[in-house]
Enzyme design. Structure first.
Site, PDB file in Angstrom:
ATOM      1  N   CYS A 110       0.821  -1.229   0.000  1.00 13.46           N
ATOM      2  CA  CYS A 110       0.000   0.000   0.000  1.00 13.46           C
ATOM      3  C   CYS A 110       0.845   1.264   0.000  1.00 13.46           C
ATOM      4  O   CYS A 110       0.347   2.336  -0.340  1.00 13.46           O
ATOM      5  CB  CYS A 110      -0.947  -0.014   1.191  1.00 13.46           C
ATOM      6  SG  CYS A 110      -1.957  -1.491   1.240  1.00 13.46           S
ATOM      7  N   HIS A 244      -3.267   7.039   2.582  1.00  9.68           N
ATOM      8  CA  HIS A 244      -3.734   5.739   2.086  1.00  9.68           C
ATOM      9  C   HIS A 244      -5.088   5.464   2.733  1.00  9.68           C
ATOM     10  O   HIS A 244      -5.269   5.652   3.941  1.00  9.68           O
ATOM     11  CB  HIS A 244      -2.716   4.663   2.459  1.00  9.68           C
ATOM     12  CG  HIS A 244      -3.212   3.274   2.226  1.00  9.68           C
ATOM     13  ND1 HIS A 244      -3.843   2.907   1.068  1.00  9.68           N
ATOM     14  CD2 HIS A 244      -3.165   2.162   3.007  1.00  9.68           C
ATOM     15  CE1 HIS A 244      -4.183   1.633   1.154  1.00  9.68           C
ATOM     16  NE2 HIS A 244      -3.779   1.155   2.319  1.00  9.68           N
ATOM     17  N   ASN A 274     -10.180   0.031   0.023  1.00 14.60           N
ATOM     18  CA  ASN A 274      -8.716   0.096   0.059  1.00 14.60           C
ATOM     19  C   ASN A 274      -8.176  -0.466  -1.254  1.00 14.60           C
ATOM     20  O   ASN A 274      -8.278  -1.663  -1.506  1.00 14.60           O
ATOM     21  CB  ASN A 274      -8.243  -0.732   1.263  1.00 14.60           C
ATOM     22  CG  ASN A 274      -6.742  -0.841   1.383  1.00 14.60           C
ATOM     23  OD1 ASN A 274      -6.010  -0.519   0.456  1.00 14.60           O
ATOM     24  ND2 ASN A 274      -6.289  -1.316   2.529  1.00 14.60           N
TER      25      ASN A 274
END
Ligand code: UT7
Length: 317
Positions: A110, A244, A274
């Site tokens: 990520c 994020h 996500n």
């Protein structure tokens, strides 16, 4: 020599999977997912590959930059859900958009888009790069365990991209790695060797949610403090923080730790979930296209995830 971002783009596949749709697959509810994670829906690919998503985001970024693909001197793509280990996603993008430059992938889960951006900045600093294309692209739906309710409700597919050129807007960056395969892992998948005796797990996302959660809150606060201090500013001076998008509660707690209002954080997790390395890039593109950024505005990007890894940077728009 640093960089400036001269164009951004993003793309998500058309199919939307709502929380109610998911509650038909696993024992969950819209209420639980909304309250505990902040996701209302995510986009999932039906017939597009990770490279297809990356190509569409890349084309939009190149167009926004006002250049053509043959003016690119480097393509760096971040992904943990590549269609193939070889060719790289970046190489597939290069062919599809008609670029002729070197292209390669980086893997930092990520945090990947920020690691890729910093890699591009280092190449630009070395000299000889007019434009670099940085992409975060994921088809996580390919590697999600669709029977595990604690992970499958979180993730979504998408891609984001930015074209950078030499400039002085990328003020400070910080990359962090704390090597660990126990908290988040995506095994490569069973191998072919007739000699290897150990069992090899399936290629799917495994995550210890609460440990990741704590790591994330700590890293956002520490990384933002660190990059703002290095830039000679305070977190309050940032107009926006583009984090994020993993869990809105993580952002909320990090905002409290930092003592900055939640409104500074750009959130779109409700719409996309996500999307790992694509998440910061998609949010940045939305911010840029919203017209809310004025020249001179200070913003920070920050991300965290598998590796374990985290990263942050300060950009003067
Ligand atoms: O991008 C990479 C980085 N990833 C992250 O940053 C993710 C960080 N972690 C998180 O966002 C959260 O830890 C999760 C969203 C993954 C899980 O939320 P949580 O509040 O930490 O839940 P939990 O794992 O502590 O589980 C609490 C309860 C459990 O039930 P019991 O044992 O208390 O009866 C779970 O079984 O919630 C249950 N649960 C669910 N219930 C309904 C877990 N997932 C679900 C679900 N629907 N989808």
């Amino acid at each position: 020599m640093s960089i400036r971002i001269i164009g951004t783009g993003s793309y998500v596949p058309e199919k939307i999977l709502t929380n109610d749709d998911l509650s038909e697959l696993v024992d969950t509810s819209d209420e639980w997912i909304t309250q505990r994670v902040g996701v209302k829906q995510r986009h999932v690919s039906v017939n597009e590959t990770t490279a297809d998503l990356a190509v569409k985001a890349a084309q939009r970024a190149v167009e926004a930059a006002g250049i053509t693909a043959d003016e690119l001197d480097l393509i760096v793509t971040a992904t943990v859900s590549a269609d193939s280990l070889c060719p790289s996603t970046a190489a597939l993008v290069q062919a599809a958009i008609g670029a002729k430059c070197p292209a390669f992938d980086v893997s930092s889960a990520c945090s990947g888009f920020l690691f890729a951006l910093d890699t591009a900045a280092a190449f630009v600093a070395r000299g000889g790069i007019r434009h670099a294309l940085v992409i975060g692209a994921e088809r996580l739906s390919r590697i999600v365990n669709w029977t595990d309710r604690s992970t499958c409700v979180i993730f979504g597919d998408g891609a984001g991209a930015a074209v950078v050129a030499p400039g002085d807007n990328y003020l400070v960056s910080h990359l962090f790695t704390q090597g660990n395969d126990d908290v988040i892992s995506i095994p490569a998948g069973p191998g072919n060797s007739p000699f290897y005796e150990r069992e090899e797990p399936a290629r799917q996302i495994n995550m210890k949610g609460q440990e990741t959660f704590k790591f994330a809150v700590r890293r956002i606060a520490d990384d933002i403090r660190l990059v703002t201090a290095k830039a000679g500013i305070t977190p309050e001076q940032l107009k926006y923080i583009v984090p994020h998008q993993a869990n809105s509660r993580i952002i909320d707690l990090a905002a409290r730790k930092l003592g900055v209002p939640m409104e500074k954080f750009r959130l779109n997790i409700d719409r996309y979930g996500n999307t790992s390395s694509a998440s910061v890039a998609i949010s940045l593109d939305e911010l840029v296209r919203s017209g809310e950024l004025q020249p001179g505005d200070l913003i920070a990007l920050c991300a965290f995830g598998g590796g374990l890894s985290s990263a942050a940077c300060v950009i003067r728009w």
